[in-house]
Design an enzyme around this catalytic site. Sequence first.
Site, PDB file in Angstrom:
ATOM      1  N   LYS A 187      11.692 -13.458   0.293  1.00 29.21           N
ATOM      2  CA  LYS A 187      10.514 -14.172   1.028  1.00 29.21           C
ATOM      3  C   LYS A 187      11.191 -15.768   1.302  1.00 29.21           C
ATOM      4  O   LYS A 187      11.541 -16.131   0.357  1.00 29.21           O
ATOM      5  CB  LYS A 187       9.369 -14.463   0.306  1.00 29.21           C
ATOM      6  CG  LYS A 187       8.834 -12.987  -0.017  1.00 29.21           C
ATOM      7  CD  LYS A 187       8.443 -11.908   0.988  1.00 29.21           C
ATOM      8  CE  LYS A 187       8.405 -10.742   0.387  1.00 29.21           C
ATOM      9  NZ  LYS A 187       8.059  -9.288   1.187  1.00 29.21           N
ATOM     10  N   ASP A 208       9.789  -5.151  -2.645  1.00 32.73           N
ATOM     11  CA  ASP A 208       9.391  -5.810  -1.373  1.00 32.73           C
ATOM     12  C   ASP A 208       8.302  -6.314  -1.939  1.00 32.73           C
ATOM     13  O   ASP A 208       7.050  -6.576  -1.379  1.00 32.73           O
ATOM     14  CB  ASP A 208       8.956  -4.588  -0.413  1.00 32.73           C
ATOM     15  CG  ASP A 208       8.460  -5.343   0.757  1.00 32.73           C
ATOM     16  OD1 ASP A 208       9.014  -6.458   1.384  1.00 32.73           O
ATOM     17  OD2 ASP A 208       7.672  -4.888   1.593  1.00 32.73           O
ATOM     18  N   PRO A 218       0.906  -1.228  -0.121  1.00 30.53           N
ATOM     19  CA  PRO A 218      -0.013   0.126  -0.059  1.00 30.53           C
ATOM     20  C   PRO A 218       0.949   1.404  -0.016  1.00 30.53           C
ATOM     21  O   PRO A 218       0.250   2.230   0.089  1.00 30.53           O
ATOM     22  CB  PRO A 218      -0.766   0.007   1.186  1.00 30.53           C
ATOM     23  CG  PRO A 218      -0.019  -0.878   2.105  1.00 30.53           C
ATOM     24  CD  PRO A 218       0.599  -1.982   1.318  1.00 30.53           C
ATOM     25  N   GLY A 219       2.079   1.204   0.462  1.00 28.89           N
ATOM     26  CA  GLY A 219       2.946   2.226   0.062  1.00 28.89           C
ATOM     27  C   GLY A 219       3.817   2.957   1.420  1.00 28.89           C
ATOM     28  O   GLY A 219       4.190   4.150   1.309  1.00 28.89           O
ATOM     29  N   GLY A 220       4.038   2.149   2.127  1.00 30.91           N
ATOM     30  CA  GLY A 220       4.809   2.422   3.294  1.00 30.91           C
ATOM     31  C   GLY A 220       6.216   2.759   2.904  1.00 30.91           C
ATOM     32  O   GLY A 220       6.831   3.794   3.419  1.00 30.91           O
ATOM     33  N   ASP A 240       2.709  -1.287  -8.842  1.00 30.59           N
ATOM     34  CA  ASP A 240       2.299  -2.340  -8.173  1.00 30.59           C
ATOM     35  C   ASP A 240       0.694  -2.595  -8.808  1.00 30.59           C
ATOM     36  O   ASP A 240       0.219  -1.798  -9.575  1.00 30.59           O
ATOM     37  CB  ASP A 240       1.570  -2.179  -6.608  1.00 30.59           C
ATOM     38  CG  ASP A 240       1.749  -3.204  -5.786  1.00 30.59           C
ATOM     39  OD1 ASP A 240       2.432  -3.453  -4.930  1.00 30.59           O
ATOM     40  OD2 ASP A 240       0.772  -4.368  -6.112  1.00 30.59           O
TER      41      ASP A 240
END
Length: 353
Positions: free
Chosen positions: A309, A279, A224-226, A242
């Site tokens: 991951k 990420d 979401p944009g952190g 994204d």
Amino acid sequence: MAKHSSEPPHSKWVCTANHGFAPYAQEELRREFGSVKSTMLIPGEVFVATLQVTAEDVLHQIEAKPPIFMRHMFLADWEWSTEEHGGGGNEGWEEALSKMLLADFRLPGARVAIQTRKSEDSLWSGTAAEMKDKLQEGISKLEGTEFVVRDAEWIISVFAGKGSVFAGVARPQDNLSDWNGGAIRFQKEEGQISRAKFKLLEAEANFGIPFASFHEALDIGAAPGGWTSFLLERGLKVTAIDTAKLHPSLLSSPKLTFLQRNADSVKFKENQFDLLVCDMSWSPKLTARLVSQLLYALVPGGTAIVTVKLLTKKPMALIHEVIDIFEDARMQVQRAKQLFHNRDEITLYMIKY
Ligand SMILES: C[S@@+](CC[C@H](N)C(=O)[O-])C[C@H]1O[C@@H](n2cnc3c(N)ncnc32)[C@H](O)[C@@H]1O
């Protein structure tokens, strides 16, 4: 009675990894130092390890080749166990430890942090904070010593387990982290878009990356944009990709370009970016290949931060395969590390050559 147990060529360390990753930290020690005798203090997380190597050599080797999964370690050169004190009683270890610390010539006049931890089944029945208060009271006579939380010159580390207490005094850099157990904490800000932002804050602190010195960043898998919000705050121009939507609060930023697309279908100018971050929640090897195909857009000398991951039971092998893919794409790995804010993943910090 207190005992000093780090006679060369042995040294004893209280080691901490993210929950569930202690076996990999143990494996790293075995690969680096050969035989390791270890006992778990908190299952999957904290263990005490005896290495057949002097403390100086351990520190030297760790500095030359920093571990991936070991988050924190301290030299336990003081140890107290109920077994050696008549079996039953837990009394007296605080006094014995205070006595040892009062005799430590390094502490008077210095800025000192006391970092205490305990297991659930610890012989210390109070909280870790109460243990710290009790110890600080016990050594309050140290002349001119200033007790601090951050920026200490010396750290007194204490771990109280079920039947034993381990302690040591060290320079912050010798513990791998100057945070208690390597658990670096950041304040959650009002309106913070995601906890993922803590990963970049930690990478900045841990790897010493001067994010504000970059000009233009590519953020792959940005929603979401952190991370995007963090890079915008550092003053960078950001292109975020994204398939999902970015948080609406970011969209009005004049420094942001948002491409709501699959990252395998985007094109950029050669050498357009001096920072690339990724990420993406996807297969690590496919992610590495996808990122490699976009590296033409990263200027030589540019920095890349990529999370990997660990969706496998063999993370070490996977990490090496991913690193091989990046090295083939002219990336030099500066650090591979499981940050405190990484869950089932590690962070790669790389520079393009
Ligand atoms: C863990 S989230 C990223 C969180 C982000 N770093 C932050 O700070 O808010 C992973 C993101 O990767 C995105 N993603 C996965 N595969 C992708 C692809 N092939 N192309 C673009 N985005 C992708 C997902 O849509 C998801 O939003």
